[in-house]
Structures are given as structure tokens and as C-alpha cells.
Write an enzyme that holds these catalytic residues in place. Structure first.
Site, short mmCIF file in Angstrom:
data_model
loop_
_atom_site.label_atom_id
_atom_site.label_comp_id
_atom_site.label_asym_id
_atom_site.label_seq_id
_atom_site.Cartn_x
_atom_site.Cartn_y
_atom_site.Cartn_z
N GLY A 25 0.80 -1.23 0.00
CA GLY A 25 0.00 0.00 0.00
C GLY A 25 0.82 1.26 0.00
O GLY A 25 0.33 2.33 0.36
N LYS A 56 -0.38 2.27 -4.42
CA LYS A 56 -0.89 3.60 -4.74
C LYS A 56 -0.63 3.98 -6.20
O LYS A 56 -1.36 4.77 -6.79
CB LYS A 56 -0.23 4.64 -3.82
CG LYS A 56 -0.63 4.52 -2.35
CD LYS A 56 -2.05 4.91 -2.11
CE LYS A 56 -2.37 5.10 -0.64
NZ LYS A 56 -2.30 3.87 0.15
N ASP A 132 -8.28 6.70 2.41
CA ASP A 132 -7.15 7.35 3.08
C ASP A 132 -6.51 8.41 2.18
O ASP A 132 -6.59 8.33 0.95
CB ASP A 132 -6.10 6.31 3.47
CG ASP A 132 -5.61 5.50 2.28
OD1 ASP A 132 -6.43 5.15 1.41
OD2 ASP A 132 -4.40 5.21 2.20
N ASP A 133 -5.90 9.39 2.82
CA ASP A 133 -5.11 10.41 2.13
C ASP A 133 -5.90 11.14 1.04
O ASP A 133 -5.45 11.27 -0.11
CB ASP A 133 -3.83 9.79 1.54
CG ASP A 133 -2.97 9.12 2.60
OD1 ASP A 133 -3.12 9.47 3.79
OD2 ASP A 133 -2.17 8.25 2.25
N TYR A 177 -7.68 7.59 9.92
CA TYR A 177 -7.25 6.21 10.16
C TYR A 177 -6.23 6.08 11.29
O TYR A 177 -5.66 5.01 11.50
CB TYR A 177 -6.69 5.59 8.88
CG TYR A 177 -5.56 6.36 8.22
CD1 TYR A 177 -4.25 6.28 8.69
CD2 TYR A 177 -5.80 7.14 7.10
CE1 TYR A 177 -3.23 6.98 8.08
CE2 TYR A 177 -4.79 7.84 6.47
CZ TYR A 177 -3.50 7.75 6.96
OH TYR A 177 -2.49 8.44 6.33
N ASP A 243 8.27 5.00 2.29
CA ASP A 243 7.96 5.79 1.09
C ASP A 243 7.97 7.29 1.35
O ASP A 243 7.93 8.08 0.40
CB ASP A 243 6.61 5.37 0.49
CG ASP A 243 5.46 5.41 1.48
OD1 ASP A 243 5.71 5.73 2.66
OD2 ASP A 243 4.32 5.13 1.08
N ASN A 271 2.66 -2.76 6.12
CA ASN A 271 2.89 -2.02 4.87
C ASN A 271 4.37 -1.64 4.88
O ASN A 271 4.74 -0.63 5.46
CB ASN A 271 2.00 -0.78 4.82
CG ASN A 271 2.23 0.05 3.57
OD1 ASN A 271 2.39 -0.47 2.48
ND2 ASN A 271 2.25 1.37 3.73
#
Length: 703
Positions: A25, A56, A132-133, A177, A243, A271
Site C-alpha cells: 500500500g 498507490k 485514506d489520504d 485512520y 515511502d 505495509n
């Protein structure tokens, strides 16, 4: 409620299964189909049971979520889902429509159902909706239909869940989250309460813990969020995610999550790092953690004073993972891969066999008695991998060896002057001994790098190469610096020169930005002195004049044996601190801590005015090279030099922006603290000023 005992076994149907495995993810290049298949094999071998597909950068997962997969893409996904089934791994397909979906538009809901129906035809039976995001503001059309963002998300999630036949596994990722995103708190979050009350009970909720990247996840925090959500969450754990920082890699063990959490969770998915092969440790140690409760692990008596979990030892789990990983390093991953040269001379002495033959049929080269010996690639060791893990440990801590190296370098740097002044005393002996020990640790890093570079498995090496090159270079700079401090080497260009080679410093534009910001440095993992204060650097306001004068008076009276202010020679910059001359626009900053103002840095872009006020005659040649003057004071309670360095850095940047060519400062020789500060900055050098009183020092820097 999940059954922790099933974490290490085969996937089970129904809601009793404890979800354990990997979520892909992260942001960045997705893993290849071959790597994912390799992941399934590892999960099956280690007792994990789930893979959540959520890269993503898969356009049709997130950005173009409405688009159906092409025939070629469908073939790949069918093969991937089949591979997961063969290895008893549950494949969960996740989709992220939140970037641009209009929740109230039936066509959008239909498009989402159509996309998931297609994936269902590929053989997938488990799904996830991720929100999310994304931006939290609803569009005008949605505001007319839904009373809140949470209601909109829950409505579409319930509809899709029911459309798919209420799968045994269906995950929902909320926009809030983690606890840090909840307003005003987890227990009082209207968003989470809506999710808990309205989301169908068969849908599970993903949660990252107190933060996006959580240092620790406590039983109490999970009980709190479970109460609000009315269900046990599935942890989406970012402890090994990298990341967000291209210079960091995490090879430490899964830790700071007590195994008492397992009965209180629906599952845990890690993740991990973007690079596939370095995730061996992250996934292996998670598997050990998941099996802890089921296996009835014993307390690790070797952990010393570290907080212990009766069912799981991070250090033992790490050793197990590294031991298995070593075998992967030593296996050739491709035909014609590099082979380690055997020690030919040793073999010749112990056997009557003929020397090895090359592919050309010629005898192997044997150097003469006075010639360089042949290079022999030594095999990688478990100790090398332990060192590698220590150097690239976890987001909130360095490994033991890395901490020791930082502590030793800090001690050597701070005690070099005392050791040099003490001649052949015990201090010198201790300094030299510790310098030698530090050099040995640096050499171990170099040798680890060499052995890694010659490991047969090149796929793992190539994922690690940028990181190990960087740490080898950084260690090399520190090693050279210590040798210079000990008088064993000449100052090298990369360390001491004002114009170093590009490889002699780190950061690029990102580093430049960070060094200009007030908070840079207060989250360093290694701190000396320990950072307990949060400092704020802000522009000077006219109302700050009284506080600046107070600090100025306090600093003038500090120190034993200081002459009264009236008896000391005047400094050109004293008028700035005393409030007699206002600083130039945008050329004044103050430093604040939790108590209040604790320092300041002021400048005049045209120093001639200050010289006139103090009735000091200064030659025009000085003002030609250094037309500006600066003064700075920081109270003794600020023991960390970093805030002062950032403040003077911002001030010099502002002076440079005004067009000034250079800046100077005057200091009293009795002010050892500020003399030491400017000297260690490196940019300020002593300058000659005609007529300067004997006990004053002038230092300047070009801009």
C-alpha cells in the site's frame, strides 16, 4: 472477536480468522508479479495468511479507479489471485475511489460495483474500500444528500459490501485512520462514531494506531478505538514503511506492539519498505510475533533491562530472520551470477590438484612474491547482516551498534581539545583508545559493504545498494574527521574546505529546505544534549525590545571575573542589543522556548551607522568587504546549539537577500561561549580591523 490461535495456520473461512500478512500500500513503484508470487511462498512458509493489493501507483487502483482492466491486465491479476490461492494466502483487492468520487451520484456507485464485479470474475473473493489520504471536504452535490463525510463513505461502503454478497473479508479504511487525525480525540470523534454506528458489522476497519507511523501501539489505545468502532480493528502497520523518505530503509524487527494485542485485534498487516527484497526482516519478524500467543513463547531472559514481552522477543525474532535471510543472500539468483573466488593458495597447499582453469583454458594468474595478492571476495556473515540491521533499524530508533557509533563520535569530537592539551596523560590515552575503537567500527561497516557487494544474490543487493553506499560514505567522512582530530591526517577537502565535492555533503534541495525551518533537528534520533525543549524562531517585533535588553543585560553580567559593562570596551553592535539602534527590516529574529524569549539575533545591513553611534573609527576597507554587522545572544539555559545555528542561518540568509556582500561581528575575548559558537559555525573567520581594542575580536563571513 478474532481467534489469535489461528494466526499461524492456514487461512480459514468465516470471521473467526485472525488476518495476518502484508499490504502493498505504499507510494512508489509497485512490486512485480514475480515478486508478489515469491511473497505468497514466504507467507505460506512463515504462517501468514493474507495479502492486501493496494499499490498507490497502480492507476486503476486509485487515480483511474473507474477504468476496467484490459485483457492483458486481467490475465495478470487472474494469475496473481490463483498464485495466492495455491499458497493458501487470501488475496484482498483494494480500490481507492476517494480522490474524485461523487458519493451521491448513482452512476459513480454503479461504476464502482462494475469494477469490483470484474475483479470478482478473476476469482477474487475478498475486497477493501480505502478512503485514506484524500480531501475531507464534500462537493456541493454530496452536501445536499449526506449530513457528513462519514455518512457518505459508510453509505457507499455498505452498498458495495451488500452488492458483493457480504464477503467474509471486507475491509474499510477511514479517512481518519489514526488517533492523530481524530478531532478532538478518538473517543469524541464524530467521524469515527458515525463509522462505528452505521457501518455494517461484517465490515472490518483498518487503523494505523496513534500516528500514521506509530512508535508504539498499546492495548489501551486499541480498546479505546474498538469501543468507538464497535469492532476490533485490523492494524495497517507502517512501522517499516519508507515511502516518505528516500534516504531511509528499515531492517529492524517488528516491535513495540505487545502480544497482548492479538486477542483484541481482527488482524495485522504490515505495509513495509517500497523495495521488495529488504522486507524479509519486516515480514519474517511479524510472522514470529503473530505466532507468539499461539506458541506460548517463553520470556527472553537475555533481554537485560529492556521491557519484555513474555511471548515475544524482538531481538530473538530478528536473529531468526537474519539467519534465514543470510541463506537467501548466499544463493545465486540468476544464471552466471558472481561467484566468490576460492582461496587458491590455501587449496594448492592442501591438495595435489592442478590449479583452477579459466574459461580460456589458461592457468589462473598467480602474483609474484612482491606483487599485490589477488582480491578474494569473502562470504557474507550473520554478523554483517546484524550490523546492516543496526544501521537501518526503525523509524524511532537506531540499532545498538549505530547508537554506540554516534555516542563515540560525539565523545571524541567534544574531548579532542582536552586530550590534545593534556599531552601524555590518562585523558590522551583514553581518547586514543576510543578513537581506535571507533575506527574499528567504521572498518566493520566498510567490510560489511564489501561482502554485501560480492553476495551472489544480486536482486537483494540492488535493492540495498543505494543505502549501503550512502552509509559507507557517511561513515567514511566521520572516520576521516576523527583521524584529523587525532593528528593522524591532513584536513581533507570534503571535510574542511569551503568548497567541498558534491559527494562530501548530503541533502540536496530537500536538505536545504529542512535546514531553513525552525523545527529541523529537534526530532533527530541521536540528541546531545537530549532535546527536551521545543524552540520557536520568529521575526523580531518592536514589542520585543524590552526582552532583548533584558537578555543583553543578563549576558553582560554572566560569568566570573567579568568587568562591569561600563568598564568594558564598547562593541559596534551593542547599540542594537541595547535598543539604541533598530535592526534593519527582515534582519532580526528571536528565539523562544516554553518559558519565553531565550535568545535573539539582530543585524544592520549598513554597519557604518552603528560605528558612528559608538564613536568607533573603522576603515572603509572593512565596510567594503563586510558592510553589515550582526549580534546574537542566547541564554545559558539553551544547552543545545542547534536552535542558535538555525537562527543565525536564517539571519545570514536575510542579510544576503538584502544585497550585502558580507557581515562581521565583534566579540569580547572573555565571552568564550560566543567565540566558540562562531568558530564552530565554520563560516566566520577572524578579520583584521585597525584600531580594534586589545581585548576585542572581530570575525566575518562573505555572503
Amino acid at each position: 472477536m478474532s481467534k489469535p490461535g489461528s494466526a499461524g495456520g492456514r487461512p480459514q473461512t468465516g470471521t473467526g480468522r485472525f488476518i495476518s500478512g502484508v499490504v502493498e500500500g505504499f507510494y512508489g513503484r509497485p512490486w512485480t508479479m514475480e515478486q508478489r508470487t515469491e511473497l505468497f511462498k514466504r507467507e505460506q512458509k512463515w504462517g501468514l495468511n493474507t495479502y492486501l493489493y493496494a499499490p498507490k501507483d497502480d492507476y486503476k487502483h486509485r487515480m483511474y479507479w473507474r477504468d476496467l482492466y484490459s485483457a492483458e491486465e486481467a490475465e495478470q491479476l487472474v494469475a496473481l489471485i490463483s498464485a495466492a490461492k495455491r499458497h493458501n494466502v487470501e488475496f484482498i483487492y483494494a480500490i481507492s475511489p476517494g480522490l474524485d468520487i461523487t458519493f451521491s451520484n448513482p452512476k459513480e456507485v454503479a461504476a464502482l460495483k462494475r469494477k469490483l464485479d470484474q475483479v470478482k470474475e478473476f476469482g477474487c473473493r475478498s475486497f477493501s474500500l480505502l478512503f485514506d489520504d484524500i480531501e475531507t471536504e464534500m462537493c456541493p452535490a454530496d452536501k445536499k444528500v449526506f449530513s457528513s463525510f462519514a455518512h457518505a463513505q459508510v453509505a457507499i461502503t455498505n452498498a458495495v459490501y451488500q452488492h458483493l454478497g457480504e464477503p467474509d473479508t471486507f475491509l474499510f479504511c477511514p479517512t481518519d485512520y489514526c488517533a492523530a487525525f481524530c478531532t478532538p480525540s478518538v473517543s469524541q470523534s464524530s467521524y469515527l462514531h458515525t463509522v462505528g454506528e452505521k457501518l455494517l458489522p461484517g465490515v472490518d476497519v483498518l487503523w494505523t494506531g496513534p500516528k500514521v507511523v506509530s512508535h508504539k501501539i498499546s492495548v489501551e489505545s486499541i480498546e479505546e478505538v474498538s469501543s468507538v468502532l464497535k469492532r476490533a480493528p485490523v492494524i495497517w502497520d507502517n512501522i517499516h514503511a519508507n515511502d516518505y523518505d528516500p534516504q531511509r530503509l528499515f531492517l529492524g524487527p517488528y516491535k513495540d506492539r505487545p502480544t497482548e494485542l492479538i486477542p483484541k485485534l481482527r488482524g495485522v498487516l504490515t505495509n513495509p519498505n517500497c523495495e521488495f527484497y529488504p522486507n524479509f526482516v519486516a515480514i519474517h519478524t511479524l510472522a514470529t510475533w503473530c505466532k507468539a500467543n499461539a506458541d506460548g513463547g517463553q520470556r527472553d531472559v537475555e533481554m537485560g533491562d529492556e521491557e519484555q514481552d513474555p511471548g515475544y522477543s524482538p531481538q530473538k525474532a530478528l536473529t531468526l530472520a537474519l539467519t534465514d535471510w543470510l541463506q537467501e543472500f548466499l544463493s545465486t539468483d540468476q544464471p552466471g551470477g558472481p561467484r566468490r573466488r576460492p582461496p587458491a593458495r590455501l587449496k594448492k597447499e592442501s591438495s595435489d590438484e592442478e590449479p583452477m582453469q579459466t574459461d580460456m583454458g589458461e592457468s589462473a594468474y598467480e602474483p609474484g612474491p612482491e606483487e599485490n595478492p589477488l582480491y578474494t571476495a569473502e562470504p557474507l556473515t550473520l554478523g554483517d547482516l546484524k550490523l546492516l540491521s543496526d544501521l537501518f533499524y526503525l523509524p524511532y530508533e537506531h540499532g545498538p551498534t549505530a547508537r554506540t557509533m554516534l555516542q563515540e563520535l560525539d565523545w571524541l569530537k567534544n574531548h579532542s581539545a582536552a586530550a590534545a592539551a593534556a599531552a601524555e596523560t590518562d585523558k590522551t590515552v583514553e581518547w586514543c583508545f576510543r578513537a581506535q575503537q571507533f575506527d574499528g567500527m567504521c572498518e566493520a561497516v566498510v567490510q560489511m559493504f564489501n561482502r554485501l557487494s560480492n553476495a551472489p544474490n544480486r536482486s537483494i543487493l540492488y535493492d540495498l545498494y543505494d543505502y549501503i553506499c550512502d552509509i559507507k560514505s557517511g561513515v567514511g567522512l566521520a572516520r576521516a574527521y576523527v583521524k584529523i582530530l587525532g593528528g593522524q591526517g591532513q584536513p581533507s577537502a570534503q571535510l574542511m574546505n569551503d568548497d567541498p565535492e558534491p559527494w562530501g555533503f548530503r541533502g540536496g534541495l530537500s536538505g536545504e529546505f529542512q535546514r531553513m525551518l525552525p523545527g529541523h533537528g529537534n526530532r533527530d534520533l541521536f540528541r546531545h544534549p537530549p532535546m527536551t525543549e521545543v524552540y520557536c524562531i520568529r521575526p523580531y517585533w518592536p514589542a520585543d525590545k524590552m526582552e532583548v535588553q533584558r537578555i543583553f543585560r543578563e549576558m553582560q553580567g554572566a560569568g566570573e571575573g567579568k568587568a562591569p559593562l561600563m568598564a568594558q570596551p564598547p562593541l559596534i553592535c551593542d547599540g542594537l542589543s541595547a535598543g539604541e539602534i533598530p535592526p534593519s527590516p527582515q534582519c532580526a529574529f528571536v528565539l523562544e522556548d516554553e518559558i519565553g524569549m531565550c535568545g535573539y539575533a539582530l543585524a544592520l545591513t549598513d554597519a557604518k551607522a552603528a560605528a558612528t553611534t559608538t564613536k568607533r573609527a573603522v576603515s572603509d576597507s572593512v565596510f567594503e568587504d563586510f558592510p553589515s554587522v550582526v549580534t546574537m545572544h542566547v541564554l545559558p539555559r539553551v544547552t543545545d546549539p542547534s536552535p542558535a545555528k538555525r537562527m543565525i542561518g536564517q539571519l545570514l540568509s536575510s542579510i544576503r537577500s538584502s544585497g550585502s556582500r558580507g557581515v562581521f561581528c565583534e566579540l569580547r575575548q572573555s565571552d568564550r561561549r560566543m567565540l566558540d559558537f562562531y568558530t564552530k559555525l565554520g563560516s566566520f573567520k577572524p578579520i583584521k580591523v585597525a584600531g580594534l581594542p586589545q581585548d576585542l575580536v572581530a570575525m566575518g563571513t562573505s555572503l
